[in-house]
Design a protein around this motif. Structure first.
Motif, PDB file in Angstrom:
ATOM      1  N   ASP A  65     -14.841 -22.019   2.864  1.00  7.77           N
ATOM      2  CA  ASP A  65     -15.961 -21.291   3.475  1.00  7.77           C
ATOM      3  C   ASP A  65     -17.049 -21.017   2.441  1.00  7.77           C
ATOM      4  O   ASP A  65     -18.245 -21.183   2.707  1.00  7.77           O
ATOM      5  CB  ASP A  65     -15.480 -19.962   4.062  1.00  7.77           C
ATOM      6  CG  ASP A  65     -14.674 -20.140   5.338  1.00  7.77           C
ATOM      7  OD1 ASP A  65     -14.644 -21.259   5.880  1.00  7.77           O
ATOM      8  OD2 ASP A  65     -14.064 -19.148   5.792  1.00  7.77           O
ATOM      9  N   LYS A 103     -22.334 -13.312   1.016  1.00  9.45           N
ATOM     10  CA  LYS A 103     -22.760 -12.153   1.807  1.00  9.45           C
ATOM     11  C   LYS A 103     -23.602 -12.586   3.006  1.00  9.45           C
ATOM     12  O   LYS A 103     -23.438 -12.059   4.115  1.00  9.45           O
ATOM     13  CB  LYS A 103     -23.555 -11.182   0.928  1.00  9.45           C
ATOM     14  CG  LYS A 103     -24.115  -9.972   1.649  1.00  9.45           C
ATOM     15  CD  LYS A 103     -23.025  -9.122   2.289  1.00  9.45           C
ATOM     16  CE  LYS A 103     -23.629  -7.865   2.913  1.00  9.45           C
ATOM     17  NZ  LYS A 103     -22.616  -7.088   3.692  1.00  9.45           N
ATOM     18  N   SER A 106     -21.244 -13.986   5.513  1.00  7.18           N
ATOM     19  CA  SER A 106     -20.402 -12.933   6.068  1.00  7.18           C
ATOM     20  C   SER A 106     -21.158 -12.080   7.080  1.00  7.18           C
ATOM     21  O   SER A 106     -20.573 -11.581   8.039  1.00  7.18           O
ATOM     22  CB  SER A 106     -19.872 -12.039   4.935  1.00  7.18           C
ATOM     23  OG  SER A 106     -19.019 -12.772   4.077  1.00  7.18           O
ATOM     24  N   ASN A 107     -22.457 -11.927   6.853  1.00  5.43           N
ATOM     25  CA  ASN A 107     -23.276 -11.169   7.810  1.00  5.43           C
ATOM     26  C   ASN A 107     -23.394 -11.908   9.132  1.00  5.43           C
ATOM     27  O   ASN A 107     -23.535 -11.284  10.196  1.00  5.43           O
ATOM     28  CB  ASN A 107     -24.673 -10.936   7.237  1.00  5.43           C
ATOM     29  CG  ASN A 107     -24.687  -9.901   6.121  1.00  5.43           C
ATOM     30  OD1 ASN A 107     -23.728  -9.149   5.944  1.00  5.43           O
ATOM     31  ND2 ASN A 107     -25.768  -9.858   5.366  1.00  5.43           N
ATOM     32  N   GLU A 108     -23.324 -13.228   9.071  1.00  2.00           N
ATOM     33  CA  GLU A 108     -23.521 -14.047  10.272  1.00  2.00           C
ATOM     34  C   GLU A 108     -22.206 -14.395  10.976  1.00  2.00           C
ATOM     35  O   GLU A 108     -22.190 -14.562  12.196  1.00  2.00           O
ATOM     36  CB  GLU A 108     -24.256 -15.329   9.902  1.00  2.00           C
ATOM     37  CG  GLU A 108     -25.669 -15.096   9.363  1.00  2.00           C
ATOM     38  CD  GLU A 108     -26.386 -16.388   9.015  1.00  2.00           C
ATOM     39  OE1 GLU A 108     -25.732 -17.444   9.032  1.00  2.00           O
ATOM     40  OE2 GLU A 108     -27.602 -16.340   8.731  1.00  2.00           O
ATOM     41  N   LEU A 109     -21.130 -14.511  10.205  1.00  2.00           N
ATOM     42  CA  LEU A 109     -19.861 -14.979  10.766  1.00  2.00           C
ATOM     43  C   LEU A 109     -18.717 -14.043  10.368  1.00  2.00           C
ATOM     44  O   LEU A 109     -18.343 -13.981   9.195  1.00  2.00           O
ATOM     45  CB  LEU A 109     -19.565 -16.404  10.285  1.00  2.00           C
ATOM     46  CG  LEU A 109     -20.613 -17.469  10.654  1.00  2.00           C
ATOM     47  CD1 LEU A 109     -20.380 -18.744   9.848  1.00  2.00           C
ATOM     48  CD2 LEU A 109     -20.562 -17.762  12.145  1.00  2.00           C
ATOM     49  N   LYS A 110     -18.168 -13.352  11.345  1.00  2.00           N
ATOM     50  CA  LYS A 110     -17.098 -12.386  11.075  1.00  2.00           C
ATOM     51  C   LYS A 110     -15.860 -13.060  10.491  1.00  2.00           C
ATOM     52  O   LYS A 110     -15.204 -12.521   9.603  1.00  2.00           O
ATOM     53  CB  LYS A 110     -16.723 -11.645  12.365  1.00  2.00           C
ATOM     54  CG  LYS A 110     -15.680 -10.551  12.166  1.00  2.00           C
ATOM     55  CD  LYS A 110     -15.391  -9.818  13.461  1.00  2.00           C
ATOM     56  CE  LYS A 110     -14.339  -8.736  13.244  1.00  2.00           C
ATOM     57  NZ  LYS A 110     -14.038  -8.006  14.505  1.00  2.00           N
ATOM     58  N   GLY A 111     -15.535 -14.253  10.998  1.00  2.00           N
ATOM     59  CA  GLY A 111     -14.364 -14.966  10.506  1.00  2.00           C
ATOM     60  C   GLY A 111     -14.489 -15.306   9.033  1.00  2.00           C
ATOM     61  O   GLY A 111     -13.528 -15.191   8.268  1.00  2.00           O
ATOM     62  N   LYS A 113     -16.340 -13.686   6.856  1.00  2.00           N
ATOM     63  CA  LYS A 113     -16.247 -12.415   6.135  1.00  2.00           C
ATOM     64  C   LYS A 113     -14.790 -12.019   5.924  1.00  2.00           C
ATOM     65  O   LYS A 113     -14.394 -11.624   4.817  1.00  2.00           O
ATOM     66  CB  LYS A 113     -16.967 -11.317   6.908  1.00  2.00           C
ATOM     67  CG  LYS A 113     -16.899  -9.954   6.230  1.00  2.00           C
ATOM     68  CD  LYS A 113     -17.626  -8.892   7.044  1.00  2.00           C
ATOM     69  CE  LYS A 113     -17.541  -7.533   6.363  1.00  2.00           C
ATOM     70  NZ  LYS A 113     -18.241  -6.487   7.145  1.00  2.00           N
ATOM     71  N   ASN A 114     -13.978 -12.146   6.959  1.00  2.00           N
ATOM     72  CA  ASN A 114     -12.559 -11.785   6.849  1.00  2.00           C
ATOM     73  C   ASN A 114     -11.839 -12.692   5.852  1.00  2.00           C
ATOM     74  O   ASN A 114     -11.036 -12.209   5.040  1.00  2.00           O
ATOM     75  CB  ASN A 114     -11.887 -11.871   8.223  1.00  2.00           C
ATOM     76  CG  ASN A 114     -12.345 -10.783   9.168  1.00  2.00           C
ATOM     77  OD1 ASN A 114     -12.846  -9.743   8.747  1.00  2.00           O
ATOM     78  ND2 ASN A 114     -12.189 -11.012  10.461  1.00  2.00           N
ATOM     79  N   ASN A 115     -12.109 -13.981   5.908  1.00  2.00           N
ATOM     80  CA  ASN A 115     -11.450 -14.921   4.998  1.00  2.00           C
ATOM     81  C   ASN A 115     -11.764 -14.604   3.545  1.00  2.00           C
ATOM     82  O   ASN A 115     -10.866 -14.535   2.698  1.00  2.00           O
ATOM     83  CB  ASN A 115     -11.900 -16.356   5.308  1.00  2.00           C
ATOM     84  CG  ASN A 115     -11.349 -16.885   6.611  1.00  2.00           C
ATOM     85  OD1 ASN A 115     -10.353 -16.386   7.127  1.00  2.00           O
ATOM     86  ND2 ASN A 115     -11.994 -17.894   7.163  1.00  2.00           N
ATOM     87  N   THR A 117     -13.106 -11.783   2.189  1.00  2.00           N
ATOM     88  CA  THR A 117     -12.703 -10.439   1.773  1.00  2.00           C
ATOM     89  C   THR A 117     -11.199 -10.361   1.538  1.00  2.00           C
ATOM     90  O   THR A 117     -10.739  -9.829   0.521  1.00  2.00           O
ATOM     91  CB  THR A 117     -13.115  -9.396   2.828  1.00  2.00           C
ATOM     92  OG1 THR A 117     -14.538  -9.445   3.017  1.00  2.00           O
ATOM     93  CG2 THR A 117     -12.727  -7.996   2.380  1.00  2.00           C
TER      94      THR A 117
END
Length: 208
Positions: A65, A103, A106-111, A113-115, A117
């Motif tokens: 990602d 960042k 992550s702001n655009e795609l929650k998946g 961001k989770n991966n 983080t």
């Protein structure tokens, strides 16, 4: 092909599709071979044969990602134009830029961001507080990344991360914290962000 190998092939296919979609480069050639060399419009990812558990697969997905976001949001000309001198400054600059494009994604795609983080938080899960005995056990590059990620990604703190930050907190609070909001405001402007990052690195006054 046994079930285990079939699962790995499906995983590679899913990761490849995700990378192309995130990067918006559907002609990108993706290989899983641990090679450090890559030709134009290609991306090398870790070999899935070395993945032993679920977290290994999650880490690879997060890495993929991140690489996809780099392809989409990092302009190499702007990057090199603003790159500072000195190996320490270059490393901190690279860390800050990586956080910038991660960042945005992550702001655009929650998946995504989770991966990203969860992968980073996992780095500290196995580390024992007792292993951190002094400043020498806490590389400034690691503390710098943790400080910025704690701000931009709200990283969950544990005893190890708190102790890691403790050795550098006073310096970072003085020289980085006052500009974090401004840094966030430039997150989608690579040039302005890079210039501000360079000023912050200068303020830290590290020498190679």
């Amino acid at each position: 092909m046994d079930d285990h190998e079939l699962l790995k092939e499906r995983f590679k296919s899913a990761v490849s599709s995700a990378v192309k979609a995130i990067s918006e480069n559907f002609d990108l050639e993706i290989k899983f071979d641990n090679s450090n060399t890559s030709k134009k419009n290609s991306l090398n990812l870790p070999d899935v044969a070395n993945l032993k558990n679920l977290q290994d697969f999650k880490n690879l997905r997060a890495f993929a990602d991140s690489e996809a976001l780099k392809i989409k949001y990092n302009n190499s000309n702007i990057y090199h134009k603003n790159e500072p001198r000195g190996s320490m400054a270059k490393t901190l600059y690279a860390i800050a830029e990586k956080i910038r494009y991660e960042k945005i994604g992550s702001n655009e795609l929650k998946g995504v961001k989770n991966n990203i983080t969860q992968c980073y938080e996992n780095k500290f899960k196995s580390r024992k507080e007792s292993e951190i005995k002094g400043e020498a056990d806490v590389p400034v590059t690691e503390a710098f990344e943790l400080y910025l990620r704690s701000h931009f990604f709200k990283i969950k703190q544990n005893k190890a991360t708190k102790k890691t930050l403790n050795y550098w907190k006073e310096l970072f609070d003085k020289n980085l914290n006052p500009k974090l909001k401004e840094l966030g405001e430039h997150i989608e402007d690579q040039n302005a962000y890079a210039q501000l990052v360079n000023k912050l690195i200068d303020n830290l006054e590290f020498e190679d």
